[in-house]
Design an enzyme around this catalytic site. Structure first.
Site, PDB file in Angstrom:
ATOM      1  N   LYS A   1       0.861  -1.186   0.000  1.00 32.87           N
ATOM      2  CA  LYS A   1       0.000   0.000   0.000  1.00 32.87           C
ATOM      3  C   LYS A   1       0.900   1.239   0.000  1.00 32.87           C
ATOM      4  O   LYS A   1       1.766   1.377   0.874  1.00 32.87           O
ATOM      5  CB  LYS A   1      -0.857  -0.043   1.257  1.00 32.87           C
TER       6      LYS A   1
HETATM    7  C1  E4P Z   1      -8.175   1.927   4.045  1.00 31.14           C
HETATM    8  O1  E4P Z   1      -7.385   1.177   3.529  1.00 31.14           O
HETATM    9  C2  E4P Z   1      -7.951   2.656   5.303  1.00 31.14           C
HETATM   10  O2  E4P Z   1      -7.210   1.798   6.134  1.00 31.14           O
HETATM   11  C3  E4P Z   1      -9.207   2.999   6.056  1.00 31.14           C
HETATM   12  O3  E4P Z   1     -10.354   2.555   5.380  1.00 31.14           O
HETATM   13  C4  E4P Z   1      -9.277   4.392   6.566  1.00 31.14           C
HETATM   14  O4  E4P Z   1     -10.506   4.593   7.218  1.00 31.14           O
HETATM   15  P1  E4P Z   1     -10.790   5.830   8.189  1.00 31.14           P
HETATM   16  O5  E4P Z   1     -10.981   7.037   7.345  1.00 31.14           O
HETATM   17  O6  E4P Z   1     -12.038   5.462   8.914  1.00 31.14           O
HETATM   18  O7  E4P Z   1      -9.589   5.954   9.072  1.00 31.14           O
END
Ligand code: E4P
Length: 219
Positions: free
Chosen positions: A85
């Protein structure tokens, strides 16, 4: 139609895996901080719960593409089910192109615009992660963003456009609307997954059936 879990809690993931409904996992630095363990160990433990063809996103944290690539190689050496990622920045997309050219799957995260999603496709990303909840926190339409990315990818001449991985999901309506808008995958906090199973009328129906079943004349 795939469902990923958005957490670094190995025990929680392991429990939900028993259902056979979970196709992968996404993690991020905040979720790693909450887990309170060495991220490499966390990724090893999560990876071991899933088959080779699943996707476990491990996020790199660095300023340059070179550093991101070096962290990526460490994560990818754990298992072929690891997805790297990277943030949607110039350096992140440089790393994405390099890794994708080597057939290492990349999930580009923190997507808030269609132009970012276009660049991700050009960089060979396997997944793009538009953040629905955070879009809405800032007065933007997260679902509208997914719809637009879907349209652009479907009309493009790119052989294998990235899969859309709807992230930052805060409600079950986000799940429904993201799929209606054409997402390929949703990544969910475990609490939202639990809510997806539930309906008051299902509980009411079970209560009634249980009561009636007790009145059945069993032989
Ligand atoms: C996605 O890969 C992220 O880890 C996540 O969905 C972020 O979510 P949040 O905005 O609730 O922190």
């Amino acid at each position: 139609m795939k469902i990923f879990l958005d957490t670094s809690e190995v025990d929680v993931i392991s429990k939900h895996c028993e259902s056979g409904l979970i196709d992968g996992v996404t993690t991020n630095p905040t979720l790693m901080m909450q887990a309170g363990r060495d991220p490499i160990d966390v990724i090893k433990d999560i990876s071991a719960l899933f088959p080779d063809d699943s996707s476990i996103s491990a996020e790199v944290v660095a300023d340059t593409a070179e550093e991101m690539i070096s962290q990526a190689k460490q994560y990818y050496s754990i298992s072929s089910n690891i997805t790297i990622k990277v943030p949607c920045t110039e350096e992140g997309l440089k790393a994405c192109k390099f890794l994708s050219d080597k057939d290492i799957p990349v999930n580009v995260t923190l997507i808030f615009s269609t132009t970012q999603a276009i660049l991700c496709a050009k960089a060979g990303a396997k997944y793009v992660s538009p953040f629905i909840g955070r879009c809405e926190d800032n007065g933007l339409s997260g679902i509208g963003l997914i719809e637009s990315i879907r349209t652009i990818y479907d009309r493009s001449n790119i052989g294998h456009p990235p899969e859309i991985l709807a992230a930052s999901i805060r409600t079950t309506d986000h799940v429904t609307n993201a799929f209606i808008a054409g997402t390929d995958i949703v990544t969910l906090p475990p609490s939202i997954l639990k809510e997806m199973y539930k309906h008051a009328l299902t509980d009411q129906g079970i209560d009634q059936f249980d009561k009636d079943w007790k009145l059945v004349n069993h032989k």
